[in-house]
Design an enzyme around this catalytic site. Structure first.
Site, short mmCIF file in Angstrom:
data_model
loop_
_atom_site.label_atom_id
_atom_site.label_comp_id
_atom_site.label_asym_id
_atom_site.label_seq_id
_atom_site.Cartn_x
_atom_site.Cartn_y
_atom_site.Cartn_z
N GLU A 20 6.01 4.00 1.55
CA GLU A 20 6.67 5.20 1.02
C GLU A 20 7.02 6.17 2.14
O GLU A 20 7.97 6.95 1.99
CB GLU A 20 5.83 5.87 -0.05
CG GLU A 20 4.63 6.62 0.45
CD GLU A 20 3.76 7.20 -0.65
OE1 GLU A 20 3.15 8.25 -0.42
OE2 GLU A 20 3.68 6.59 -1.74
N CYS A 65 4.04 -6.05 -2.54
CA CYS A 65 3.59 -4.88 -3.29
C CYS A 65 4.59 -3.72 -3.19
O CYS A 65 5.68 -3.81 -3.72
CB CYS A 65 2.20 -4.48 -2.80
SG CYS A 65 1.32 -3.35 -3.89
N HIS A 66 4.25 -2.66 -2.47
CA HIS A 66 5.15 -1.54 -2.28
C HIS A 66 6.08 -1.75 -1.08
O HIS A 66 6.96 -0.93 -0.84
CB HIS A 66 4.37 -0.23 -2.10
CG HIS A 66 3.72 0.26 -3.36
ND1 HIS A 66 2.61 -0.34 -3.90
CD2 HIS A 66 4.04 1.28 -4.18
CE1 HIS A 66 2.26 0.30 -5.01
NE2 HIS A 66 3.11 1.29 -5.20
N TYR A 126 5.33 -4.53 -6.68
CA TYR A 126 4.40 -3.89 -7.59
C TYR A 126 5.27 -3.32 -8.73
O TYR A 126 6.34 -2.75 -8.47
CB TYR A 126 3.61 -2.78 -6.88
CG TYR A 126 2.56 -2.17 -7.76
CD1 TYR A 126 1.44 -2.91 -8.14
CD2 TYR A 126 2.72 -0.89 -8.24
CE1 TYR A 126 0.49 -2.36 -8.99
CE2 TYR A 126 1.76 -0.33 -9.09
CZ TYR A 126 0.65 -1.07 -9.46
OH TYR A 126 -0.30 -0.54 -10.30
N GLY A 171 0.83 -1.19 0.00
CA GLY A 171 0.00 0.00 0.00
C GLY A 171 0.86 1.25 0.00
O GLY A 171 2.02 1.23 -0.43
N ARG A 172 0.32 2.34 0.50
CA ARG A 172 1.07 3.60 0.51
C ARG A 172 1.97 3.73 1.73
O ARG A 172 2.88 4.56 1.74
CB ARG A 172 0.12 4.78 0.43
CG ARG A 172 -0.48 4.91 -0.96
CD ARG A 172 -1.19 6.20 -1.14
NE ARG A 172 -1.81 6.59 0.12
CZ ARG A 172 -2.75 7.49 0.26
NH1 ARG A 172 -3.21 8.12 -0.76
NH2 ARG A 172 -3.25 7.78 1.43
#
Length: 192
Positions: free
Chosen positions: A92, A118-119, A138, A88-89
């Site tokens: 980051e 993913c991320h 991802y 997800g976010r």
């Protein structure tokens, strides 16, 4: 006493990439300590549901509130047999936390099993631990893996890539694969 897994999460972690591994690993008897920088047990993070609807990238919708189960500031990596980094976010920005980076580096130094979906590999790239590893992520994170000295491997979203103590998957359709391979790295034996 149950073996403990550390799970790194943050606000807008991907819902399925958090809830499914947390519940599956708990069902197998592991104590999963979900932590987030600046949060304590009982606090929550918001999740996001990502889906692929034919656009150039995924869509994002509000997910569930996910309860943190342990205090981030109390993490001692010696207490854990493995690390799971959700996608997800969240990756980051949690990668900007110096202690998150230290935690990841400690797991790699001790060659303990690490899973990132993913991320999630964004945290690995920031920690400088991917040199010489094959990993997936991802697709938009693929260049980060390469720039960090890893070899990006493109696989179907339902698959996982294992290299040494590391298992990675590109997105939530790979939950089954990444959990299966992570559990193997942990040395668990599941008989049916």
């Amino acid at each position: 006493m149950a073996k403990k897994i550390l799970m790194l999460v943050g606000d807008f972690t991907e819902d399925y990439e958090t809830m499914v591994p947390f519940q599956a690993l708990s069902m197998l008897g592991y104590q999963v300590d979900a932590v987030c920088p600046d949060k304590k047990a009982g606090d929550v993070v918001r999740t996001a549901v990502h889906d692929f609807l034919g656009d150039q990238t995924y869509t994002e919708k509000p997910g569930h509130n996910f309860a943190i189960t342990a205090d981030f500031d109390a993490v001692d990596t010696a207490d854990y047999v493995g690390l799971f980094i959700t996608g997800g976010r969240a990756p980051e920005y949690i990668r900007l936390n110096a202690r998150v980076i230290e935690i990841v580096q400690e797991f790699f130094k001790d060659k303990k099993p690490v899973a990132a979906i993913c991320h999630g590999p964004q945290v690995l790239t920031a920690a400088g631990v991917l040199k010489g590893y094959k990993a997936t992520a991802y697709p938009a994170v693929g260049p980060d893996v390469t720039l960090a000295g890893g070899t990006y491997v493109e696989v179907d979203a339902s698959e996982a890539v294992v290299d040494g103590n590391l298992v990675t998957a590109p997105a939530w359709p790979g939950d089954t694969a990444i959990i299966r391979e992570f559990v193997k790295l942990l040395g668990a034996k599941i008989e049916i």
